[in-house]
Scaffold this motif. Structure first.
Motif, PDB file in Angstrom:
ATOM      1  N   SER A 110      47.239  42.736  38.741  1.00 37.39           N
ATOM      2  CA  SER A 110      45.969  43.160  39.318  1.00 37.39           C
ATOM      3  C   SER A 110      44.881  42.113  39.106  1.00 37.39           C
ATOM      4  O   SER A 110      44.071  41.840  40.008  1.00 37.39           O
ATOM      5  CB  SER A 110      45.548  44.506  38.703  1.00 37.39           C
ATOM      6  OG  SER A 110      44.286  44.914  39.186  1.00 37.39           O
ATOM      7  N   THR A 149      42.826  40.119  42.018  1.00 38.49           N
ATOM      8  CA  THR A 149      41.365  40.116  42.062  1.00 38.49           C
ATOM      9  C   THR A 149      40.818  38.686  42.086  1.00 38.49           C
ATOM     10  O   THR A 149      39.835  38.388  42.775  1.00 38.49           O
ATOM     11  CB  THR A 149      40.792  40.866  40.855  1.00 38.49           C
ATOM     12  OG1 THR A 149      41.280  42.213  40.853  1.00 38.49           O
ATOM     13  CG2 THR A 149      39.283  40.887  40.873  1.00 38.49           C
ATOM     14  N   ASP A 164      49.029  41.560  48.066  1.00 36.93           N
ATOM     15  CA  ASP A 164      49.692  41.970  46.826  1.00 36.93           C
ATOM     16  C   ASP A 164      50.212  40.731  46.102  1.00 36.93           C
ATOM     17  O   ASP A 164      50.600  39.743  46.735  1.00 36.93           O
ATOM     18  CB  ASP A 164      50.845  42.929  47.138  1.00 36.93           C
ATOM     19  CG  ASP A 164      51.480  43.499  45.873  1.00 36.93           C
ATOM     20  OD1 ASP A 164      50.733  43.808  44.928  1.00 36.93           O
ATOM     21  OD2 ASP A 164      52.718  43.626  45.816  1.00 36.93           O
TER      22      ASP A 164
END
Length: 341
Positions: A158, A162, A178
């Protein structure tokens, strides 16, 4: 003579055939160069002598362009997946880990991808996108401890997403959907340390779980004992209430029976008194009637004395009738004078 001119005639005839063929071939080439096709999951754009002339991305289908002057370019807009070559990252505790990544992305800005980054620029998109992702991945792993990588794998993915998502659109026109860490490789010595650490942690977890089981069993035992005590207390309380209710019921029955007996005695006494009163009243009424019949009380008394004399058997009466307080008095018989009793 005719034979001498035969090659010239043949050459002339051949030239008359070749020229139309060349013209036809040129026309066909121009016609073929006047159209281009944009496939599904693609968009296109046209440049004229190297300058972009398309105002917006061209949708799938057959489209016209100027032959020779125009050049058609296409780029896929469907979701793509690429593998990032293995990279060696350094963690905050100075441990080296080899990381494999997988990227899922799609083209968000076709003109930027085509003409600023991709084929129109220097090199392909992947040639610039992959090094950018690798650089951001190094930064993310540089902020964690090596022992935390396995436990924080999802968080690391994650964090990488980001770190690269917004800049990838601004820089390359590509939207990264992703990021997945497909493989991790530790140094051999560090892997042994990790295994030992994991084993120790598992033992600690096992001991903690065993302690929780024992605590749960103890709590269940306490709850069972408390439940049994509460049940016994409830039974005793119920029995006490039943005994009290039974005693109160018995006492109430005794009181009711005593009240009934007393009421019965009272009513019997009242009935007997009423009966005597009625009888007395009746006898008095008879005497009054007889007195009225004889005319006076003295006359009635004479009648009674006459009846008494007629019925006297020689014995002295034991009582004497009268009126008022002397209505009935005992008669005392005295012996004759000079005779001893």
């Amino acid at each position: 003579m005719d034979q001498d001119h035969l090659p010239a005639k043949l050459a002339k005839r051949g030239s008359t055939i070749v020229v139309p063929l060349v013209v036809l071939a040129g026309i066909a080439a121009i016609g073929a160069g006047s159209f281009y096709t944009v496939n599904q999951n693609e968009v296109g754009a046209v440049t004229r002598f190297g300058q972009l002339v398309s105002a917006a991305p061209v949708s799938p289908g057959l489209h016209f362009k100027l032959p020779i002057a125009d050049t058609a370019h296409t780029i896929r807009t469907s979701i793509e997946r690429i593998s990032v070559p293995e990279m060696r990252v350094k963690t905050i505790d100075n441990q080296f880990v080899s990381v494999d990544l997988s990227l899922t992305y799609r083209t968000a800005d076709p003109f930027k991808a085509l003409f600023q980054v991709g084929d129109m620029g220097s090199g392909s998109i992947n040639d610039k996108l992959i090094p950018f992702v690798q650089s951001r991945t190094l930064d993310v792993f540089g902020q964690v401890n090596a022992l935390e990588i396995t436990d924080k794998k999802k968080q690391l993915e994650s964090n990488i997403l980001t770190a690269v998502q917004t800049p990838a659109i601004d820089l390359f026109g590509e939207r990264i959907e992703d990021v997945q860490i497909t493989n991790l490789h530790y140094d051999e010595n560090f892997e042994r340390n990790i295994q030992q650490t994991v084993q120790t942690r598992n033992q600690q977890l096992s001991a903690a779980n065993l302690l929780k089981v024992r605590e749960t069993e103890a709590q269940q035992a306490v709850a069972t004992a408390k439940g049994q005590a509460d049940s016994a207390a409830a039974i005793a309380e119920g029995q006490k209430r039943v005994a009290i209710a039974q005693a109160e019921a018995d006492a109430q029955r005794v009181r009711l029976r005593a009240d009934a007996d007393a009421y019965e005695v009272q009513k019997r006494s009242e009935a007997e008194a009423n009966a005597k009163t009625i009888v007395g009243n009746a006898e008095a009424a008879i005497i009054v009637a007889k007195v009225k019949a004889t005319g006076s009380a003295d006359a009635y008394a004479e009648i009674l004395r006459a009846d008494a004399a007629k019925n006297w058997n020689g014995s002295v009466p034991s009582i004497q009738m009268g009126a008022g307080a002397n209505a009935a008095q005992p008669v005392m018989v005295l012996p004759p004078i000079g005779q001893k009793p």
